[in-house]
Write an enzyme that holds these catalytic residues in place. Structure first.
Site, PDB file in Angstrom:
ATOM      1  N   TRP A   1       2.726   8.015  -2.814  1.00 22.98           N
ATOM      2  CA  TRP A   1       4.107   8.201  -3.289  1.00 22.98           C
ATOM      3  C   TRP A   1       4.106   9.116  -4.521  1.00 22.98           C
ATOM      4  CZ3 TRP A   1       6.778   7.403  -7.790  1.00 22.98           C
ATOM      5  CH2 TRP A   1       8.182   7.417  -7.719  1.00 22.98           C
TER       6      TRP A   1
ATOM      7  N   HIS B   1       2.009   3.374  -9.164  1.00 30.48           N
ATOM      8  CA  HIS B   1       1.793   1.938  -9.390  1.00 30.48           C
ATOM      9  C   HIS B   1       2.944   1.350 -10.214  1.00 30.48           C
ATOM     10  CE1 HIS B   1      -1.983   2.277  -7.435  1.00 30.48           C
ATOM     11  NE2 HIS B   1      -2.581   2.951  -8.396  1.00 30.48           N
TER      12      HIS B   1
ATOM     13  N   ASN C   1       1.223   3.394  -3.024  1.00 25.96           N
ATOM     14  CA  ASN C   1       1.681   3.827  -4.360  1.00 25.96           C
ATOM     15  C   ASN C   1       1.116   5.198  -4.735  1.00 25.96           C
ATOM     16  OD1 ASN C   1       2.819   1.321  -4.567  1.00 25.96           O
ATOM     17  ND2 ASN C   1       1.306   0.496  -6.000  1.00 25.96           N
TER      18      ASN C   1
ATOM     19  N   SER D   1      -7.898  -4.879   5.209  1.00 25.21           N
ATOM     20  CA  SER D   1      -8.534  -4.535   3.929  1.00 25.21           C
ATOM     21  C   SER D   1      -8.918  -5.769   3.104  1.00 25.21           C
ATOM     22  CB  SER D   1      -7.638  -3.599   3.109  1.00 25.21           C
ATOM     23  OG  SER D   1      -7.406  -2.396   3.795  1.00 25.21           O
TER      24      SER D   1
ATOM     25  N   LEU E   1      11.589 -19.571  -5.449  1.00 20.57           N
ATOM     26  CA  LEU E   1      10.622 -18.760  -4.689  1.00 20.57           C
ATOM     27  C   LEU E   1       9.250 -18.914  -5.335  1.00 20.57           C
ATOM     28  CD1 LEU E   1      10.215 -16.358  -2.520  1.00 20.57           C
ATOM     29  CD2 LEU E   1      10.297 -14.858  -4.519  1.00 20.57           C
TER      30      LEU E   1
ATOM     31  N   ARG F   1       2.155  -4.885   6.175  1.00 23.40           N
ATOM     32  CA  ARG F   1       1.422  -3.876   5.405  1.00 23.40           C
ATOM     33  C   ARG F   1       2.263  -2.601   5.391  1.00 23.40           C
ATOM     34  NH1 ARG F   1      -4.752  -2.399   4.530  1.00 23.40           N
ATOM     35  NH2 ARG F   1      -4.458  -0.516   3.311  1.00 23.40           N
TER      36      ARG F   1
ATOM     37  N   ARG G   1     -12.503   2.305  -7.638  1.00 22.97           N
ATOM     38  CA  ARG G   1     -11.669   3.493  -7.910  1.00 22.97           C
ATOM     39  C   ARG G   1     -12.084   4.125  -9.239  1.00 22.97           C
ATOM     40  NH1 ARG G   1      -5.645   2.629  -5.506  1.00 22.97           N
ATOM     41  NH2 ARG G   1      -6.353   1.954  -3.458  1.00 22.97           N
TER      42      ARG G   1
ATOM     43  N   ASP H   1       0.836  -1.212   0.000  1.00 23.83           N
ATOM     44  CA  ASP H   1       0.000   0.000   0.000  1.00 23.83           C
ATOM     45  C   ASP H   1       0.871   1.261   0.000  1.00 23.83           C
ATOM     46  OD1 ASP H   1      -2.403   1.373  -0.003  1.00 23.83           O
ATOM     47  OD2 ASP H   1      -2.537   1.424   2.181  1.00 23.83           O
TER      48      ASP H   1
ATOM     49  N   SER I   1      -7.466  -5.405  -5.072  1.00 25.85           N
ATOM     50  CA  SER I   1      -8.488  -6.034  -4.230  1.00 25.85           C
ATOM     51  C   SER I   1      -9.851  -6.049  -4.927  1.00 25.85           C
ATOM     52  CB  SER I   1      -8.605  -5.293  -2.889  1.00 25.85           C
ATOM     53  OG  SER I   1      -9.321  -4.081  -3.057  1.00 25.85           O
TER      54      SER I   1
HETATM   55  C1  IPE Z   1      -5.348  -2.677  -0.094  1.00 30.50           C
HETATM   56  O1  IPE Z   1      -5.060  -1.323  -0.255  1.00 30.50           O
HETATM   57  C2  IPE Z   1      -5.344  -3.364  -1.433  1.00 30.50           C
HETATM   58  C3  IPE Z   1      -4.047  -3.463  -2.100  1.00 30.50           C
HETATM   59  C4  IPE Z   1      -2.897  -3.096  -1.627  1.00 30.50           C
HETATM   60  C5  IPE Z   1      -4.084  -4.098  -3.388  1.00 30.50           C
HETATM   61  P1  IPE Z   1      -6.219  -0.230  -0.350  1.00 30.50           P
HETATM   62  O2  IPE Z   1      -5.540   1.081  -0.508  1.00 30.50           O
HETATM   63  O3  IPE Z   1      -7.205  -0.598  -1.384  1.00 30.50           O
HETATM   64  O4  IPE Z   1      -6.899  -0.357   1.085  1.00 30.50           O
HETATM   65  P2  IPE Z   1      -7.849   0.668   1.863  1.00 30.50           P
HETATM   66  O5  IPE Z   1      -8.922   1.089   0.911  1.00 30.50           O
HETATM   67  O6  IPE Z   1      -7.002   1.840   2.279  1.00 30.50           O
HETATM   68  O7  IPE Z   1      -8.331  -0.095   3.051  1.00 30.50           O
HETATM   69  C1  IPE Z   2      -1.772   0.208  -3.308  1.00 27.13           C
HETATM   70  O1  IPE Z   2      -1.495   1.563  -3.343  1.00 27.13           O
HETATM   71  C2  IPE Z   2      -1.985  -0.375  -4.683  1.00 27.13           C
HETATM   72  C3  IPE Z   2      -3.392  -0.677  -4.992  1.00 27.13           C
HETATM   73  C4  IPE Z   2      -4.370  -0.665  -4.141  1.00 27.13           C
HETATM   74  C5  IPE Z   2      -3.694  -1.045  -6.362  1.00 27.13           C
HETATM   75  P1  IPE Z   2      -2.652   2.642  -3.297  1.00 27.13           P
HETATM   76  O2  IPE Z   2      -3.041   2.976  -4.704  1.00 27.13           O
HETATM   77  O3  IPE Z   2      -3.759   2.210  -2.420  1.00 27.13           O
HETATM   78  O4  IPE Z   2      -1.888   3.866  -2.642  1.00 27.13           O
HETATM   79  P2  IPE Z   2      -2.474   4.914  -1.606  1.00 27.13           P
HETATM   80  O5  IPE Z   2      -2.956   4.155  -0.420  1.00 27.13           O
HETATM   81  O6  IPE Z   2      -3.570   5.653  -2.314  1.00 27.13           O
HETATM   82  O7  IPE Z   2      -1.305   5.783  -1.293  1.00 27.13           O
HETATM   83 MG    MG Z   3      -4.137   2.468  -0.432  1.00 33.64          MG
END
Ligand code: IPE
Ligand code: IPE
Ligand code: MG
Length: 245
Positions: free
Chosen positions: A22, A34, A19, A186, A128, A178, A68, A17, A62
């Site tokens: 960042w 991403h 990206n 999540s 792996l 995490r 999104r 989590d 997820s």
């Molecule tokens: C969890 O991250 C899913 C992945 C890393 C793929 P999210 O960014 O979707 O989680 P929430 O919405 O903050 O709980």
């Molecule tokens: C996790 O990073 C990757 C996915 C859920 C696809 P996020 O996209 O949730 O990054 P933040 O939480 O918005 O920073």
């Molecule tokens: Mg996130």
């Protein structure tokens, strides 16, 4: 190192989590984060193999990430297809056995064929096991396992569900990390993480490097895994195990 857990976990699971944050902090589009996240996964997989980790399971998309904005979702689908084409030859060379875990029914035909091909090419590798959870949800997994048992007319038991679950080819995660600072699951591996050690890192996923991985492994090694027993019981059995070896 704590006497009741080995220093290096056999199976590490990661909620990758952070990206989006960042990228946003750099005034870049979220998709740039991403893309950087794919590089971070590559580095992490290599580091895990070097440290003797046997299985790495990552949360890439997820069941809820469909909610999104449409351009981010389609960007992530494109990125998956591109990452497959770019990374699979190197992963194969490095001895990585790839598995894609999740509900594949709602992915495009082209993406599905790519996933299948990557799994087939790397099936014989043993260094792996890398499970990429894509369109995965812990609740989906439990429900699909129960549906599979019901369809076969099998009784719904813990052992039966365990065998029908999407990660039945590996042992449960020893360590769940995490990144990104949030302290929640999540809807990741709800069934499989019953006894995983949890480590939360403030690093955003693209910044999760070897040092951060080593920190998480060190935190894991300092834990006492009791699985419901008392501390005295655990210490006694690890003492007698070390006498035998
Ligand atoms: C969890 O991250 C899913 C992945 C890393 C793929 P999210 O960014 O979707 O989680 P929430 O919405 O903050 O709980
Ligand atoms: C996790 O990073 C990757 C996915 C859920 C696809 P996020 O996209 O949730 O990054 P933040 O939480 O918005 O920073
Ligand atoms: Mg996130």
């Amino acid at each position: 190192m704590n006497s009741s857990s080995s220093a290096v976990p056999h199976h590490i699971a990661i909620v990758m989590d952070g990206n989006g944050r960042w990228a946003t902090r750099r005034l870049l589009p979220r998709l740039a984060g991403h893309k950087q996240g794919v590089d971070s996964l590559r580095r992490c997989a290599r580091a895990c193999a070097e440290r003797g980790v046997g299985v790495l399971t990552v949360f890439a998309f997820s069941s809820e990430n469909w909610n999104r904005p449409a351009d981010e979702v389609s960007g992530l689908m494109d990125l998956l297809a591109k990452a497959l084409a770019r990374e699979v030859p190197d992963l194969h060379k490095d001895g990585v056995q790839l598995h894609f875990v999740g509900d594949k029914a709602s992915l495009s035909e082209k993406v599905r064929a790519g996933l299948q091909q990557a799994e087939a090419i790397t099936a014989g590798n043993t260094r792996l096991v890398l499970n990429v959870c894509f369109n995965y949800g812990g609740r989906w997994d439990i429900a699909q396992a129960a549906a599979a048992l019901a369809e076969r007319g099998e009784p719904i038991t813990e052992a039966g569900l365990d065998r029908a679950m999407a990660l039945s080819h590996v042992a449960d995660p020893d360590l769940l990390i995490r990144t990104g600072g949030e302290m929640r699951i999540s809807n990741f591996l709800l069934w499989q993480c019953a006894y995983s050690e949890l480590v939360f890192s403030d690093r955003l996923w693209p910044e999760f490097d070897e040092a951060a991985l080593d920190e998480a492994i060190a935190a894991y090694a300092s834990r006492e895994r009791r699985f419901g027993k008392t501390s005295a019981q655990v210490q006694k059995s690890s003492r007698s195990a070390s006498v035998q070896t």
